[in-house]
Design a protein around this motif. Structure first.
Motif, short mmCIF file in Angstrom:
data_model
loop_
_atom_site.label_atom_id
_atom_site.label_comp_id
_atom_site.label_asym_id
_atom_site.label_seq_id
_atom_site.Cartn_x
_atom_site.Cartn_y
_atom_site.Cartn_z
N LEU A 163 16.10 104.25 2.75
CA LEU A 163 16.77 104.11 1.46
C LEU A 163 18.23 104.54 1.57
O LEU A 163 19.14 103.85 1.08
CB LEU A 163 16.04 104.92 0.40
CG LEU A 163 16.69 104.95 -0.98
CD1 LEU A 163 16.89 103.55 -1.53
CD2 LEU A 163 15.86 105.80 -1.94
N GLN A 164 18.49 105.68 2.21
CA GLN A 164 19.87 106.14 2.38
C GLN A 164 20.69 105.14 3.20
O GLN A 164 21.87 104.90 2.92
CB GLN A 164 19.90 107.51 3.06
CG GLN A 164 19.45 108.66 2.18
CD GLN A 164 19.69 109.98 2.87
OE1 GLN A 164 20.82 110.48 2.93
NE2 GLN A 164 18.62 110.55 3.42
N HIS A 165 20.07 104.59 4.23
CA HIS A 165 20.74 103.58 5.05
C HIS A 165 21.20 102.41 4.19
O HIS A 165 22.33 101.93 4.32
CB HIS A 165 19.79 103.11 6.15
CG HIS A 165 20.23 101.88 6.86
ND1 HIS A 165 21.16 101.91 7.89
CD2 HIS A 165 19.88 100.57 6.70
CE1 HIS A 165 21.36 100.68 8.33
NE2 HIS A 165 20.61 99.85 7.63
N MET A 166 20.35 101.97 3.28
CA MET A 166 20.70 100.85 2.42
C MET A 166 21.80 101.23 1.43
O MET A 166 22.73 100.46 1.18
CB MET A 166 19.46 100.37 1.68
CG MET A 166 18.38 99.81 2.60
SD MET A 166 16.79 99.59 1.78
CE MET A 166 17.12 98.17 0.75
N THR A 182 16.64 100.46 13.29
CA THR A 182 17.70 100.54 12.29
C THR A 182 18.23 101.96 12.13
O THR A 182 19.43 102.17 11.93
CB THR A 182 17.19 100.02 10.94
OG1 THR A 182 16.77 98.66 11.09
CG2 THR A 182 18.26 100.11 9.87
N LEU A 183 17.36 102.96 12.22
CA LEU A 183 17.78 104.33 11.97
C LEU A 183 18.66 104.87 13.09
O LEU A 183 19.61 105.62 12.83
CB LEU A 183 16.55 105.23 11.80
CG LEU A 183 15.64 104.88 10.62
CD1 LEU A 183 14.47 105.86 10.57
CD2 LEU A 183 16.41 104.89 9.31
N ALA A 216 30.38 110.65 5.56
CA ALA A 216 30.93 109.66 6.49
C ALA A 216 29.82 108.94 7.26
O ALA A 216 30.09 107.92 7.90
CB ALA A 216 31.90 110.32 7.47
N GLY A 217 28.61 109.47 7.21
CA GLY A 217 27.48 108.84 7.88
C GLY A 217 26.52 108.22 6.88
O GLY A 217 26.81 108.13 5.68
N ARG A 218 25.36 107.83 7.37
CA ARG A 218 24.38 107.16 6.51
C ARG A 218 23.38 108.11 5.87
O ARG A 218 22.68 107.71 4.93
CB ARG A 218 23.61 106.11 7.32
CG ARG A 218 24.45 104.92 7.79
CD ARG A 218 23.62 103.99 8.68
NE ARG A 218 23.31 104.63 9.96
CZ ARG A 218 22.27 104.31 10.73
NH1 ARG A 218 21.41 103.40 10.33
NH2 ARG A 218 22.07 104.92 11.88
N PHE A 219 23.29 109.35 6.35
CA PHE A 219 22.23 110.25 5.90
C PHE A 219 22.79 111.55 5.34
O PHE A 219 22.20 112.62 5.49
CB PHE A 219 21.28 110.54 7.06
CG PHE A 219 20.79 109.31 7.78
CD1 PHE A 219 20.17 108.29 7.07
CD2 PHE A 219 20.98 109.16 9.14
CE1 PHE A 219 19.72 107.14 7.73
CE2 PHE A 219 20.53 108.02 9.81
CZ PHE A 219 19.91 107.00 9.10
N GLY A 220 23.91 111.43 4.65
CA GLY A 220 24.58 112.62 4.15
C GLY A 220 23.86 113.33 3.03
O GLY A 220 24.12 114.50 2.75
N ALA A 221 22.93 112.65 2.35
CA ALA A 221 22.23 113.28 1.22
C ALA A 221 21.19 114.28 1.68
O ALA A 221 20.77 115.13 0.90
CB ALA A 221 21.58 112.21 0.35
#
Length: 360
Positions: free
Chosen positions: A290-293, A232-233, A272-277
């Protein structure tokens, strides 16, 4: 579970008596689960008209009969049986002189829809999976969450929306990015499906786990088409998709070194991506899931989303101020994405004393 369903669970598991000595107790499920799926598919005439029972009784070589059934089955079912490692298990049984005996034991079961409804078959299969988890030691970071814990989690997610869901006509989209045996998906289906139609989606890195989730859905009479294989990642199988409800139990303390290149590339995309935090330490991927979700939540104007993730306590406290973990937690709080944290006691998970924490 009805007494008749429990009797069927016990009857299927009794086939383990044939395996003693040749298989360890932790391996029984590797035989019983795929053969239960095979027999159900056969009784529902979903295998291209081929009958394993008939061919074996006609003194056809059982391995040849399995190959014929596999080749005649629809592609998605052939892939499912391959994912459950049916051929390797059958070969091992044949070498031990047990294959014909195991087939005969399952041939005696009437798993047709007339005899066993989808609801009953789903309940039976869930019990078989649970019994399997009770006899199988978990791999590093992987733990089977008991059904009552999953049911609590599902209820806590869905209950606040009950009135709104009762008026909804569009299907509810449910997702688990680390779906394992499919228990969390099925708990949300049970909770939300009383209110509105449900579509289930999931992904798992492990070939056997994704196949087991597909089998679980199929045994409940549900469409397994939304279940995907892959990491998934690094390779999201549902890009651009958003969901109404999400749940996940990321593996505890498992590193993401193998996919570091893909993860860092996406993190560089920022919002713009899934892991911006931010990125957590390489030794624990929980906050990446968690960020992906969170990236798959619907915007508030489209109804929003609710999700729950179960962790050990480490992702909540690890990391000093300014660390990757701390920055991710700060971003979640500043964006008002956390509703509550529920801490549960030790010994709720099979095979470990690690306490469980839900985040919503």
């Amino acid at each position: 579970m009805r007494d008749s369903s429990q009797d069927l669970v016990n009857l299927i598991w009794s086939a383990a008596d044939l395996l003693r000595g040749e298989f360890r107790a932790s391996e029984y499920s590797s035989v019983l689960l795929p053969f239960a799926v095979l027999r159900r598919l056969e009784c529902r005439n979903l295998l291209g008209g081929r009958s394993l029972v008939f061919q074996v009784h006609a003194r056809t070589d059982p391995l040849d009969a399995l190959r014929v059934m596999h080749d005649s089955a629809p592609a998605e079912l052939a892939d499912l049986l391959a994912g459950l490692d049916l051929h390797a298990i059958a070969s091992r049984l044949a070498e031990a002189g047990l294959l014909t005996l195991v087939i005969a034991r399952f041939a005696a079961l009437d798993l047709s829809e007339q005899a066993v409804s989808d609801a009953e078959m789903g309940s039976v299969f869930d019990s078989l999976v649970r019994r399997s988890a009770e006899t199988t030691a978990g791999f590093a970071g992987e733990h089977f969450t008991p059904p009552d814990v999953i049911a609590l989690l599902a209820m806590m997610i869905v209950a606040p929306d009950a009135a709104r869901l009762a008026r909804r006509t569009a299907p509810i989209r449910v997702y688990d990015p680390v779906c394992g045996a499919g228990g969390s998906l099925m708990a949300l289906w049970a909770a939300a499906g009383q209110l509105s139609p449900v579509e289930l989606f999931g992904q798992d890195l492990n070939y056997a786990s994704s196949a087991l989730t597909s089998a679980t859905l199929l045994m409940h009479g549900l469409d397994p088409g939304g279940i995907a294989l892959g990491d998934t990642l690094s390779n999201d199988a549902h890009p651009e998709a958003t969901f109404d409800y999400m749940v996940a139990a990321p593996p505890f303390g498992v590193e993401w070194k193998k996919v570091a290149g893909e993860v860092k590339k996406e993190a560089a995309l920022g919002d713009a991506g899934r892991f911006g935090a931010g990125l957590p330490r390489i030794t624990d991927s929980s906050l990446l899931f968690l960020q992906h979700m969170l990236a798959k939540m619907r915007p508030p104007e489209d109804g929003g989303s609710r999700l729950a993730v179960h962790f050990n306590s480490s992702p909540l406290f690890t990391g000093a101020a300014g660390s990757g973990e701390s920055e991710i937690r700060r971003w979640i709080l500043e964006n008002d994405l956390l509703e509550t944290v529920v801490a549960l006691p030790e010994r709720l998970l099979y095979n470990t004393r690690i306490p469980l924490t839900f985040g919503f």
